[in-house]
Design a protein around this motif. Structure first.
Motif, PDB file in Angstrom:
ATOM      1  N   GLU A  17       0.704  -0.898   0.346  1.00  0.00           N
ATOM      2  CA  GLU A  17       0.171   0.039  -0.092  1.00  0.00           C
ATOM      3  C   GLU A  17       1.440   1.045  -0.069  1.00  0.00           C
ATOM      4  O   GLU A  17       1.846   1.140   0.505  1.00  0.00           O
ATOM      5  CB  GLU A  17      -0.988   0.016   1.231  1.00  0.00           C
ATOM      6  N   VAL A  18       0.153   2.301  -0.511  1.00  0.00           N
ATOM      7  CA  VAL A  18       0.539   3.382  -0.747  1.00  0.00           C
ATOM      8  C   VAL A  18       1.371   4.294   0.462  1.00  0.00           C
ATOM      9  O   VAL A  18       2.920   4.923   0.636  1.00  0.00           O
ATOM     10  CB  VAL A  18      -0.805   4.662  -1.104  1.00  0.00           C
ATOM     11  N   VAL A  19       0.675   4.349   1.778  1.00  0.00           N
ATOM     12  CA  VAL A  19       1.348   4.340   3.376  1.00  0.00           C
ATOM     13  C   VAL A  19       2.569   3.825   4.154  1.00  0.00           C
ATOM     14  O   VAL A  19       4.180   4.541   4.053  1.00  0.00           O
ATOM     15  CB  VAL A  19       0.353   4.348   4.221  1.00  0.00           C
ATOM     16  N   GLU A  20       2.628   2.802   3.356  1.00  0.00           N
ATOM     17  CA  GLU A  20       4.236   1.841   3.313  1.00  0.00           C
ATOM     18  C   GLU A  20       5.531   2.041   2.710  1.00  0.00           C
ATOM     19  O   GLU A  20       6.073   2.451   2.923  1.00  0.00           O
ATOM     20  CB  GLU A  20       4.265   0.179   3.090  1.00  0.00           C
ATOM     21  N   ALA A  21       4.806   2.185   0.757  1.00  0.00           N
ATOM     22  CA  ALA A  21       5.617   2.548   0.679  1.00  0.00           C
ATOM     23  C   ALA A  21       6.714   3.972   0.428  1.00  0.00           C
ATOM     24  O   ALA A  21       7.579   4.848   0.914  1.00  0.00           O
ATOM     25  CB  ALA A  21       5.190   2.358  -1.193  1.00  0.00           C
ATOM     26  N   ARG A  22       5.411   4.805   0.948  1.00  0.00           N
ATOM     27  CA  ARG A  22       6.267   6.128   1.587  1.00  0.00           C
ATOM     28  C   ARG A  22       6.848   6.573   2.650  1.00  0.00           C
ATOM     29  O   ARG A  22       7.592   7.147   3.187  1.00  0.00           O
ATOM     30  CB  ARG A  22       4.570   7.292   1.584  1.00  0.00           C
ATOM     31  N   LYS A  23       6.116   5.477   3.485  1.00  0.00           N
ATOM     32  CA  LYS A  23       7.284   5.356   4.689  1.00  0.00           C
ATOM     33  C   LYS A  23       8.784   5.142   4.348  1.00  0.00           C
ATOM     34  O   LYS A  23      10.153   5.786   4.526  1.00  0.00           O
ATOM     35  CB  LYS A  23       7.327   4.542   5.622  1.00  0.00           C
ATOM     36  N   LEU A  24       8.673   4.004   3.664  1.00  0.00           N
ATOM     37  CA  LEU A  24       9.800   3.800   3.068  1.00  0.00           C
ATOM     38  C   LEU A  24      11.349   4.314   1.729  1.00  0.00           C
ATOM     39  O   LEU A  24      12.240   5.247   2.200  1.00  0.00           O
ATOM     40  CB  LEU A  24      10.249   1.944   1.824  1.00  0.00           C
ATOM     41  N   LEU A  25      10.012   5.474   1.270  1.00  0.00           N
ATOM     42  CA  LEU A  25      10.859   6.764   0.447  1.00  0.00           C
ATOM     43  C   LEU A  25      11.459   7.723   1.208  1.00  0.00           C
ATOM     44  O   LEU A  25      12.567   8.528   1.005  1.00  0.00           O
ATOM     45  CB  LEU A  25       9.899   7.156  -0.713  1.00  0.00           C
ATOM     46  N   ARG A  26      10.398   7.518   1.975  1.00  0.00           N
ATOM     47  CA  ARG A  26      11.183   9.066   3.423  1.00  0.00           C
ATOM     48  C   ARG A  26      12.200   8.451   3.927  1.00  0.00           C
ATOM     49  O   ARG A  26      12.934   9.181   3.518  1.00  0.00           O
ATOM     50  CB  ARG A  26       9.598   9.442   4.512  1.00  0.00           C
ATOM     51  N   GLU A  27      12.094   7.305   4.715  1.00  0.00           N
ATOM     52  CA  GLU A  27      13.428   6.880   5.220  1.00  0.00           C
ATOM     53  C   GLU A  27      14.939   6.585   4.034  1.00  0.00           C
ATOM     54  O   GLU A  27      15.870   6.749   4.690  1.00  0.00           O
ATOM     55  CB  GLU A  27      13.774   5.159   5.601  1.00  0.00           C
ATOM     56  N   TRP A  28      14.542   6.298   2.962  1.00  0.00           N
ATOM     57  CA  TRP A  28      15.657   6.680   1.689  1.00  0.00           C
ATOM     58  C   TRP A  28      16.131   7.535   1.622  1.00  0.00           C
ATOM     59  O   TRP A  28      17.431   8.390   1.753  1.00  0.00           O
ATOM     60  CB  TRP A  28      15.607   5.832   0.586  1.00  0.00           C
ATOM     61  N   GLN A  29      15.012   9.230   1.921  1.00  0.00           N
ATOM     62  CA  GLN A  29      15.948  10.448   1.020  1.00  0.00           C
ATOM     63  C   GLN A  29      16.392  10.806   2.612  1.00  0.00           C
ATOM     64  O   GLN A  29      16.872  11.530   2.536  1.00  0.00           O
ATOM     65  CB  GLN A  29      13.751  10.658   1.517  1.00  0.00           C
ATOM     66  N   LEU A  30      15.711   9.974   3.342  1.00  0.00           N
ATOM     67  CA  LEU A  30      16.934  10.560   5.183  1.00  0.00           C
ATOM     68  C   LEU A  30      17.908  10.092   4.841  1.00  0.00           C
ATOM     69  O   LEU A  30      19.088  11.298   5.289  1.00  0.00           O
ATOM     70  CB  LEU A  30      16.164  10.453   6.053  1.00  0.00           C
ATOM     71  N   LYS A  31      18.701   8.715   4.504  1.00  0.00           N
ATOM     72  CA  LYS A  31      19.909   8.226   4.516  1.00  0.00           C
ATOM     73  C   LYS A  31      20.873   9.039   3.168  1.00  0.00           C
ATOM     74  O   LYS A  31      21.606   9.359   3.726  1.00  0.00           O
ATOM     75  CB  LYS A  31      19.401   6.933   4.157  1.00  0.00           C
ATOM     76  N   GLU A  32      19.419   9.671   2.191  1.00  0.00           N
ATOM     77  CA  GLU A  32      20.277  10.347   0.843  1.00  0.00           C
ATOM     78  C   GLU A  32      20.910  11.537   1.319  1.00  0.00           C
ATOM     79  O   GLU A  32      21.792  12.175   1.452  1.00  0.00           O
ATOM     80  CB  GLU A  32      19.464  10.374   0.012  1.00  0.00           C
ATOM     81  N   ASN A  33      19.783  12.159   2.841  1.00  0.00           N
ATOM     82  CA  ASN A  33      20.022  13.528   2.755  1.00  0.00           C
ATOM     83  C   ASN A  33      21.339  13.497   5.136  1.00  0.00           C
ATOM     84  O   ASN A  33      21.830  14.746   4.776  1.00  0.00           O
ATOM     85  CB  ASN A  33      19.727  14.306   3.144  1.00  0.00           C
ATOM     86  N   SER A  34      21.882  12.526   5.258  1.00  0.00           N
ATOM     87  CA  SER A  34      22.721  12.165   6.148  1.00  0.00           C
ATOM     88  C   SER A  34      23.946  11.791   5.145  1.00  0.00           C
ATOM     89  O   SER A  34      24.134  12.112   3.663  1.00  0.00           O
ATOM     90  CB  SER A  34      22.726  10.905   6.780  1.00  0.00           C
ATOM     91  N   GLN A  35      24.887  11.713   6.056  1.00  0.00           N
ATOM     92  CA  GLN A  35      26.509  11.171   6.267  1.00  0.00           C
ATOM     93  C   GLN A  35      26.269   8.900   5.144  1.00  0.00           C
ATOM     94  O   GLN A  35      27.395   9.323   4.650  1.00  0.00           O
ATOM     95  CB  GLN A  35      27.048  11.033   7.448  1.00  0.00           C
ATOM     96  N   LYS A  36      25.473   8.926   5.936  1.00  0.00           N
ATOM     97  CA  LYS A  36      25.424   7.678   4.899  1.00  0.00           C
ATOM     98  C   LYS A  36      24.708   7.562   3.960  1.00  0.00           C
ATOM     99  O   LYS A  36      23.501   6.746   3.890  1.00  0.00           O
ATOM    100  CB  LYS A  36      24.501   6.359   6.282  1.00  0.00           C
ATOM    101  N   LYS A  37      24.867   7.484   3.023  1.00  0.00           N
ATOM    102  CA  LYS A  37      24.381   7.625   1.861  1.00  0.00           C
ATOM    103  C   LYS A  37      24.205   6.202   1.567  1.00  0.00           C
ATOM    104  O   LYS A  37      24.723   5.125   1.486  1.00  0.00           O
ATOM    105  CB  LYS A  37      25.339   8.497   0.584  1.00  0.00           C
ATOM    106  N   ILE A  38      22.689   6.068   0.622  1.00  0.00           N
ATOM    107  CA  ILE A  38      22.791   4.895  -0.226  1.00  0.00           C
ATOM    108  C   ILE A  38      24.293   4.415  -1.229  1.00  0.00           C
ATOM    109  O   ILE A  38      24.035   5.282  -2.543  1.00  0.00           O
ATOM    110  CB  ILE A  38      21.792   4.776  -0.958  1.00  0.00           C
ATOM    111  N   ASP A  39      25.212   3.700  -1.347  1.00  0.00           N
ATOM    112  CA  ASP A  39      26.276   3.562  -2.062  1.00  0.00           C
ATOM    113  C   ASP A  39      25.156   3.206  -3.577  1.00  0.00           C
ATOM    114  O   ASP A  39      26.190   4.215  -5.119  1.00  0.00           O
ATOM    115  CB  ASP A  39      26.987   2.313  -1.932  1.00  0.00           C
TER     116      ASP A  39
END
Length: 159
Positions: free
Chosen positions: A96-118
């Motif tokens: 569902e959309v709610v869970e997908a948005r949670k994942l996208l938010r987590e990934w975006q936070l990870k991208e904005n932090s020091q530990k980017k997704i390789d």
């Protein structure tokens, strides 16, 4: 266990499974495969069985999803994180959309932090599939539990 003939084998194994799975996504039909050349007279022997699923899982994102005002932005964001079309088609409706948005938010936070997704493709696909399968299993367990509760309430429980 050996069976006397092929028809008995089909009756005792395939037909039972077919009846049991007819209301699930794993519903199937089967067709016997007959031997190609028969030297003598008589009916051709069954040398195999071909199974076909009735509810094939789509590995392509449906056009209706792309036209939907709610799903379209989520799909676009998932594509930005390199989630494959196959994975989106298989797991987006499950989670569902709610869970997908949670994942996208987590990934975006990870991208904005020091530990980017390789490797976005590897990481995001793996997480997306894992979460999708986990939610799918939870939904199956909930449905089974609900069915058991209804059967127990109606007195159909097998004890």
């Amino acid at each position: 266990m050996k069976h006397a003939d092929t028809n008995e084998l089909i009756k005792k194994t395939v037909l039972g499974a077919q009846k049991e799975l007819e209301r699930t996504p794993c519903a199937f039909v089967y067709n016997p495969i007959l031997e190609a050349n028969r030297a003598g007279r008589g009916r051709k022997k069954i040398v195999g069985l071909r199974f076909e699923l009735l509810h094939k899982q789509s590995t392509v994102i449906p056009a209706s999803w792309l036209a939907d005002e709610i799903l379209r932005p989520v799909i676009d964001r998932l594509r930005e994180f390199k989630v494959t079309e196959r994975n989106i088609a298989l797991y987006l409706k499950v989670m569902e959309v709610v869970e997908a948005r949670k994942l996208l938010r987590e990934w975006q936070l990870k991208e904005n932090s020091q530990k980017k997704i390789d490797d976005k493709q590897k990481y995001c696909n793996a997480v997306f599939v894992r979460v999708g399968k986990q939610i799918s299993e939870e939904k199956k367990k909930d449905a089974l539990l609900a069915r058991q509760v209804v059967q127990a309430a109606l007195g159909f429980d097998k004890k």
